[in-house]
Write a protein that holds these residues in place. Structure first.
Motif, PDB file in Angstrom:
ATOM      1  N   PRO A 169       0.812  -1.235   0.000  1.00 31.53           N
ATOM      2  CA  PRO A 169       0.000   0.000   0.000  1.00 31.53           C
ATOM      3  C   PRO A 169       0.841   1.279   0.000  1.00 31.53           C
ATOM      4  O   PRO A 169       0.468   2.256  -0.633  1.00 31.53           O
ATOM      5  CB  PRO A 169      -0.815  -0.102   1.291  1.00 31.53           C
ATOM      6  N   SER A 183       2.193   1.793  -3.434  1.00 31.67           N
ATOM      7  CA  SER A 183       1.056   2.125  -4.307  1.00 31.67           C
ATOM      8  C   SER A 183       0.710   3.599  -4.184  1.00 31.67           C
ATOM      9  O   SER A 183       0.500   4.286  -5.188  1.00 31.67           O
ATOM     10  CB  SER A 183      -0.177   1.310  -3.922  1.00 31.67           C
ATOM     11  N   ARG A 184       0.674   4.089  -2.934  1.00 32.94           N
ATOM     12  CA  ARG A 184       0.337   5.508  -2.742  1.00 32.94           C
ATOM     13  C   ARG A 184       1.435   6.408  -3.290  1.00 32.94           C
ATOM     14  O   ARG A 184       1.165   7.464  -3.842  1.00 32.94           O
ATOM     15  CB  ARG A 184       0.101   5.819  -1.256  1.00 32.94           C
ATOM     16  N   ASP A 216      -7.646  -1.439  -9.446  1.00 28.68           N
ATOM     17  CA  ASP A 216      -7.735  -0.829  -8.133  1.00 28.68           C
ATOM     18  C   ASP A 216      -8.594   0.442  -8.182  1.00 28.68           C
ATOM     19  O   ASP A 216      -8.123   1.520  -8.544  1.00 28.68           O
ATOM     20  CB  ASP A 216      -6.291  -0.518  -7.672  1.00 28.68           C
TER      21      ASP A 216
END
Lengths: 277, 256
Positions: free
Chosen positions: B170, B173-174, B197
């Motif tokens: 995560p 991903s951010r 996503d």
């Protein structure tokens, strides 16, 4: 009853359609082969035109790497095969010649057949099986993992970046390896002549050099260059057009070896026919 | 900026794109969502002529890229940077060499300038420490970040992302979402993102288009997308616990 009649009728129709279906399938195979050959030749033409960029640092480095892979890394297997090919040739012909008391002629028999045919042919087969299959596997893996697509999107032509260095390396290295195969093949024949057939090494060499002509060497080297171009073209084309993941890579590798072997045999025969008949 | 006009594409006898028309506005982040096999990656590949339509045309600005060949195609492609699903790094080149490749092959930049540019792009993605490593030494997420550094190294006008956050943790991903957002805000880069996503899509997208069965079922800004009346879109939103009450509100009903 009706059903039985219909089924019999269908079977008869299938039987009649069989030649048509086979003919159609054959046509499709021929069309596919022509299509592939056309694309492979376009790729070869494009890569040949890009030879002018070989002096760029990256192209120079890549070509040197391919020369090393094709040449140095194949030396071991070529040494063994060439020596034993010469030894087998000398033993087979020598035993026959001895029956007529002509064993001193094994030098010429080995030298002519090695320089004219066996040298380029054996080298071609070894390089197709080792280097050609490796090229197809490498480019095939690149194709299925989208590396070729990435190059295209970056405006880097795969024919310049990947095919050209491999083409140059194979076309340059094949004649050099063929000369090496010729020398070792003749040497292998000499070892058998001396140890098994009672021919002195000097007599063997004298006989070999007396009958082998310059033309044999030149034609053999021409074959080697052509075989190098064939292997590079087949391997790169099969690699670049690979689809369907690992199965596709396996198929491309196998197809490279089979196609290269067949073309080496056919083109080898045609060159011999062109220069000796 | 990019326009699909009645594009139809069949692959292996199956219709993947069926008379599809849409436009990606300049300077926007256009997100394409859909189930696996819906035709998202095929759409992306048409934009850079890795696939050509059976019918219809694909335009990039005033150029028809779907019909371009040779140097003309190379010129059109030079406007793009692409992050591939598996990063598509060349295995025999180091991270630095991979990112430097487009600069070395397509520009006359000196080595010093190339080094400065490459390290700058790598540091944007926290990958400067891995410059000398080879792709086989990297994790999936690290490969993706290097692939992204390579995609942006030529400062393209348009960047295409094929599943940029799939398989990433995560935090990474951010980081990638933020980078996509910053490229749009600061440099006006047009982005097309293909993703599963929806959380990422809703946070970075200025337009979201959903493809299903080769057809566009929705094409709207995020706030309208989550309020779509289309049953396929509703099911897709619900599958990722996104309700109409807000893009970030997870439907926790029945989840303790």
């Amino acid at each position: 009853m009706m059903k039985v009649v219909r089924s019999e009728h269908k079977e008869r129709l299938d039987y009649l359609n069989l030649p048509i279906r086979s003919f159609r399938r054959l046509g499709r195979i021929i069309l596919m082969a022509c299509h592939s050959m056309g694309h492979a030749l376009i790729m070869l033409g494009s890569a040949t035109l890009y030879i002018r960029t070989i002096w760029r640092p990256r192209a120079r480095r890549e070509t040197a790497t391919q020369l090393y892979i094709t040449g140095i890394k194949s030396l071991g297997v070529i040494t063994v095969v060439a020596l034993f090919t010469g030894m087998i040739l000398a033993l087979q012909t020598g035993l026959e010649l001895r029956r007529y008391g002509q064993e001193e002629f094994i030098g010429s028999a080995v030298a002519v057949s090695v320089i004219r045919e066996m040298g380029p042919f054996m080298t071609g087969l070894i390089i197709a099986a080792s280097v050609g299959s490796a090229i197809a596997a490498q480019l095939g893996t690149m194709a299925v993992s989208e590396e070729i697509a990435a190059l295209e999107v970056m405006s880097i032509n795969p024919n310049r970046f990947l095919v050209m260095p491999r083409l140059v390396a194979l076309a340059l290295m094949m004649p050099i390896l063929t000369v090496y195969t010729n020398i070792l093949g003749i040497l292998g024949g000499g070892i058998v002549g001396t140890t098994q057939l009672g021919v002195s090494f000097q007599a063997y060499l004298d006989n070999a050099t007396r009958f082998a002509e310059n033309k044999d060497l030149y034609v053999g080297l021409l074959k080697a260059v052509v075989f190098g171009v064939i292997i590079a073209t087949v391997a790169c084309y099969q690699g670049l057009t690979t689809t369907e993941g690992a199965v596709g890579v396996g198929r491309a590798t196998r197809q490279t070896v089979i196609t290269s072997f067949l073309l080496i045999l056919i083109v080898g025969y045609m060159i011999t026919r062109l220069f000796y008949i | 900026m990019i326009a699909f006009e009645n594009v139809t594409k069949k692959l292996g006898g199956k219709v993947i794109l069926d008379d599809v028309s849409f436009e990606v506005p300049k300077g926007e982040t256009f997100v394409v969502v859909g189930l696996s096999g819906a035709g998202k990656s095929v759409t992306l590949k048409h934009m850079v002529h890795l696939l050509v339509p059976d019918r219809g045309v694909v335009r990039v600005g005033d150029d028809v890229i779907s019909e371009a060949r040779g140097p003309e195609l190379e010129r059109m492609r030079s406007r793009f940077g692409v992050l591939f699903q598996g990063a598509a790094l060349l295995q025999w080149l180091s991270v630095f060499e991979n990112v430097a490749l487009p600069l070395r092959e397509n520009t006359k930049m000196g080595e010093e300038e190339i080094k400065k540019t490459v390290l700058e792009k790598l540091s944007l993605l926290n990958m400067q420490e891995a410059a000398e490593k080879y792709p086989s030494d990297l994790s999936g997420g690290m490969k993706k970040r290097v692939g992204l550094a390579r995609a942006i190294v030529m400062s393209p006008e348009i960047i295409l992302y094929d599943e940029p956050t799939s398989g990433l943790d995560p935090v990474t991903s951010r980081l990638i979402d933020e980078l996509i957002e910053n490229l749009r805000k600061e440099l006006g880069v047009t982005s097309v993102v293909v993703t599963h996503d929806l959380h990422s899509a809703l946070s970075i997208g200025t337009h979201i288009m959903m493809i299903d069965g080769g057809k566009i079922v929705e094409n709207a800004p995020p706030d309208k997308f989550i309020r779509s009346e289309n049953e396929t879109v509703k099911r897709f939103l619900e599958s990722q616990y996104i309700t109409r009450r807000g893009a970030w509100e997870k439907g926790m009903e029945g989840h303790g």
